[in-house]
Design an enzyme around this catalytic site. Structure first.
Site, PDB file in Angstrom:
ATOM      1  N   THR A  83       0.512   3.825   3.397  1.00 52.82           N
ATOM      2  CA  THR A  83       1.439   3.280   2.422  1.00 52.82           C
ATOM      3  C   THR A  83       0.751   2.108   1.742  1.00 52.82           C
ATOM      4  O   THR A  83      -0.029   1.398   2.386  1.00 52.82           O
ATOM      5  CB  THR A  83       2.748   2.803   3.077  1.00 52.82           C
ATOM      6  OG1 THR A  83       3.488   2.005   2.150  1.00 52.82           O
ATOM      7  CG2 THR A  83       2.492   1.968   4.308  1.00 52.82           C
ATOM      8  N   CYS A 196       2.023   3.820  -5.143  1.00 48.51           N
ATOM      9  CA  CYS A 196       2.899   4.063  -4.001  1.00 48.51           C
ATOM     10  C   CYS A 196       2.578   5.474  -3.544  1.00 48.51           C
ATOM     11  O   CYS A 196       2.393   6.376  -4.374  1.00 48.51           O
ATOM     12  CB  CYS A 196       4.365   3.941  -4.397  1.00 48.51           C
ATOM     13  SG  CYS A 196       5.487   4.431  -3.076  1.00 48.51           S
TER      14      CYS A 196
END
Length: 237
Positions: A83, A196
């Site tokens: 992430t 992202c």
């Protein structure tokens, strides 16, 4: 082959993409039925989100640091945080292990510079766009990143958490992102970072108004390069 350690679950939608992309890349390199040596520690994203909202990054550091240490004990030769946002605490996580942490910002910046671009638009969670850890690191690496305005940052953030992390991909959200990219292009952006790890579910980086750099794909390829490096050195020897 070196073993890749993944800290996943943030969200599991993108962690599944990591698993697929890494294995596809290894098969493409080695052929046949080859697949990657992977060990994953998947955390409860609800806990991590609660720490983010409360500003309790210390609790996040412990959770992800514990995960990294567990991966090292399980034999991982490197660690990836699957992430972008949680790279805010990457240094603290890296300090918990001896093996290298492959940093998504460094790898993405390297790919952008190698392609000859300088002024990337960053699309990501609000934490990633508004905390300095991402843009400051890219600036130090020789880039001049930009982020959307406040309203657009909120739109990008909401789509990530309310839709993509829940496995929902909506055409209206895709159009909203494309409009934000068009605006950034008019303001001088020369490329766009899918910053992202879920945005690749919504946008194809090769079908945008600006050249796109998918941080998920770049991160995965970096892990595969690391994992196969020992095999390449053996071939040379």
């Amino acid at each position: 082959m070196r073993m890749i350690g993944l800290i996943g679950g943030m969200s599991f939608e993108s962690s599944a993409v990591y698993y697929r992309l890494i294995n596809e890349a290894v098969r493409a390199e080695l052929g046949g039925l080859a697949s990657a040596e992977i060990v994953m520690r998947s955390v409860n994203f609800a806990d991590i989100v609660s720490y983010q909202k409360a500003g309790r990054w210390d609790l996040a550091e412990k959770a992800l640091g514990d995960a990294a240490a567990a991966l090292e004990r399980a034999g991982a030769d490197c660690v990836l945080i699957c992430t972008n946002t949680m790279h805010l605490i990457a240094d603290a996580v890296a300090s918990r292990v001896i093996v290298p942490l492959i940093h998504i910002v460094d790898e993405t910046a390297a790919a952008i510079k190698a392609a000859g671009f300088k002024r990337p638009l960053l699309l990501a969670t609000r934490y990633t766009m508004e905390h300095g850890f991402y843009t400051d690191r890219m600036t130090a690496l020789g880039l001049n990143p930009m982020v959307p305005d406040a309203d657009d940052r909120q739109t990008v953030h909401n789509v990530i958490f309310d839709e993509l992390c829940c496995g929902s991909v909506k055409e209206q959200s895709r159009n909203a992102y494309l409009a934000i990219i068009d605006k950034a292009k008019a303001n001088g952006a020369d490329c766009v970072i899918l910053g992202c790890t879920e945005i690749c579910l919504l946008l194809n980086p090769n079908e945008l108004a600006l050249p796109g750099f998918d941080s998920t794909t770049i991160h995965c390829q970096s892990a595969v390069d690391f994992a196969l490096q020992a095999l390449e050195l053996r071939k040379i020897a």
